[in-house]
Design an enzyme around this catalytic site. Sequence first.
Site, PDB file in Angstrom:
ATOM      1  CG  ASP A 344      24.766  18.026  24.164  1.00  0.00           C
ATOM      2  OD1 ASP A 344      23.285  16.920  23.467  1.00  0.00           O
ATOM      3  OD2 ASP A 344      25.450  17.595  23.065  1.00  0.00           O
ATOM      4  CG  ASP A 534      28.330  16.716  18.418  1.00  0.00           C
ATOM      5  OD1 ASP A 534      27.765  17.648  17.859  1.00  0.00           O
ATOM      6  OD2 ASP A 534      27.932  15.839  18.660  1.00  0.00           O
ATOM      7  CG  ASP A 538      23.714  18.082  19.871  1.00  0.00           C
ATOM      8  OD1 ASP A 538      22.762  17.513  19.955  1.00  0.00           O
ATOM      9  OD2 ASP A 538      24.736  18.646  20.120  1.00  0.00           O
TER      10      ASP A 538
END
Length: 657
Positions: A344, A534, A538
């Site tokens: 991410d 995190d 996500d």
Amino acid sequence: MTRHDPHDAPTAAPDDDRCCGHDEDGEDVDHVWQVGEIRLGALSGLLLLCGFLLELADQRVWALLPYTAALVAGGATFVPETLAKLLRGRIGVDTLMTIGAVGATALGQVEEAAALAFLYSLSEGLEEYSVVRTRRGLRALLDLVPRTATVRRDGQEREVDPDDLAVGDVLLVRPGERLATDGIVREGRASLDVSALTGESVPVEAGPGDEVFAGSVNGSAALEVEVTATADDNSLARIVHIVESEQSRKGVTQRLTDRIARPLVPGILVVAALIAAAGALLGEALLWVERALVVVVAASPCALAISVPVTVVASVGAASRRGVLIKGGAALEALGRVRTVALDKTGTLTRNEPAVVAVAAAPGHDRDTVLRLAAALEARSEHPLARAVLRAAPAVPRATEVEAVPGAGLFGVCDGRRLRLGRAGWIEPGVLADDVARMQREGATTVLVEVDGAVVGAVAVRDDLRPEAAEAVARLRAGGHDVVMLTGDNAATAHALAERAGIGEVHADLRPEDKSRIVGRLRGSGRVTAMVGDGVNDAPALATADVGVAMGAMGADVAVETADVALMGDDLRLLPGALAHARRSRRIILQNVVVSLALIAVLIPLALAGVLGLAAVVLVHEVAEFVIILNGVRAGRTTRLRLDTPAPAGASEAAVR
């Protein structure tokens, strides 16, 4: 000391097996002599030696006494437990050893039975000691909590036991002292050494309002900290509890050894019975009964039973001490097979501290006006970029009827005018098209401000890369991993940041469900995939991946509990270190399993042919088990998890490509 055989073959419910389970007493073992099996095994060995010396002196009759005593002393470590298991309808490795000892005694070979009991009890004691000591490495995290803590109660300072701390207490932490539990700084500002918790050597600055964690070392000035967690529920205790509870989750290899060992034990007994029956038909019953007993012991999966658990416990405990929380054998083995890493962007590759870096105003408008209008809508938003806009705005007018359009932006009313704020595409940039394109090429996320249908400005917000991001990506690529970026940001910004980080494959403009879909597609292509995020936003992608990795999860309950692996610190270099550590641990696991199975394959024909006797087979088994334990403990080495190790050759070139 109660022992749980990891490969008992149940006749009923098989699901209550444990992976290297030990009783609570085992946790208090500091020295090898404190293990009951070791003491009894040593006594058995001493008695066995006495019998051997008497036999050398032609005192065969008198030698039977120490031989019998040696058998009783050694057998006391496994025979009672075997009988208890048989009453519960369970058989295991110690069942085979008991049959071997009883059978040898019945055939008049008391010295062989005593040698078996001595060697098996000694090896079981060493196994017990090695596993308990390895597990103590994880629980050593709790030793980071000081023995006393200073609190202010009723206007007075007093020393208390950390177990007596209550939520709301004011904890006084002097320079050089460790924090006794988690809390929030109320007064003071200091540098905290959190290396023992997160693996990061750079001190962390903490001031009023900042959250701090148990085990951190106050390095510079006195702090007053309001306690937010008790000793049983602080970050350190939570880490230990999660790892210990998750260690029962068995990995692929552990399940394989279960599938092999469970039918193997009863299968060995059937084969031994057939060998003895065949010998009786051939007229040499005693000879073949003896060989059947040797085959029973030769095929015993002792080494196979311990091959995986010791390695997993050593590896997981070592990683925890370096700031990498791996939740059990299943997660460890999956992490060791990862070949694709999906990252991410926000908060993982970047600092998650966005700031306004540029403002473009349409003709007739100025910078402050654009920021004020943007802030009017962002004041009602929880988006991470909103904080950056609010910090930069000279004033924040009040907006009403504010509504969010997921994945697009916001609209509302301010001073009677209709406002829209959002990404390019949802709002056409018009005269600001060139400015927006330039901002995106520079790696900034751009939002447009529209008033009554006309664009009045564009705000560029950039969340800069972590300083170690390029090095971490280079290390991942040097380790043979494919690296992919997943982000909800626009394609231009995403590609600009990816180029600086050294990432070639980028997927942008994604919603959470899109990230999950792409991770699923990566897995579907046969690439074992780890998703790093995190742990909250996500969550769908983390759940879809073969391994979900939460970044910067220290103290975050949701992140630690939902991910398979949690990087407790904010240094992305922990990730390639964790992958390398898991890959090495998996190689050690496979080495142990192969050696264990090869040992059984070699010993059975030798036992059947009469080449090896009972004591020789036991000796070979226990030496092999000791070697496998030593090999498994190697997984506790944490060199690959150190953040100060040199970057791989070519890392700098990879980082700028």
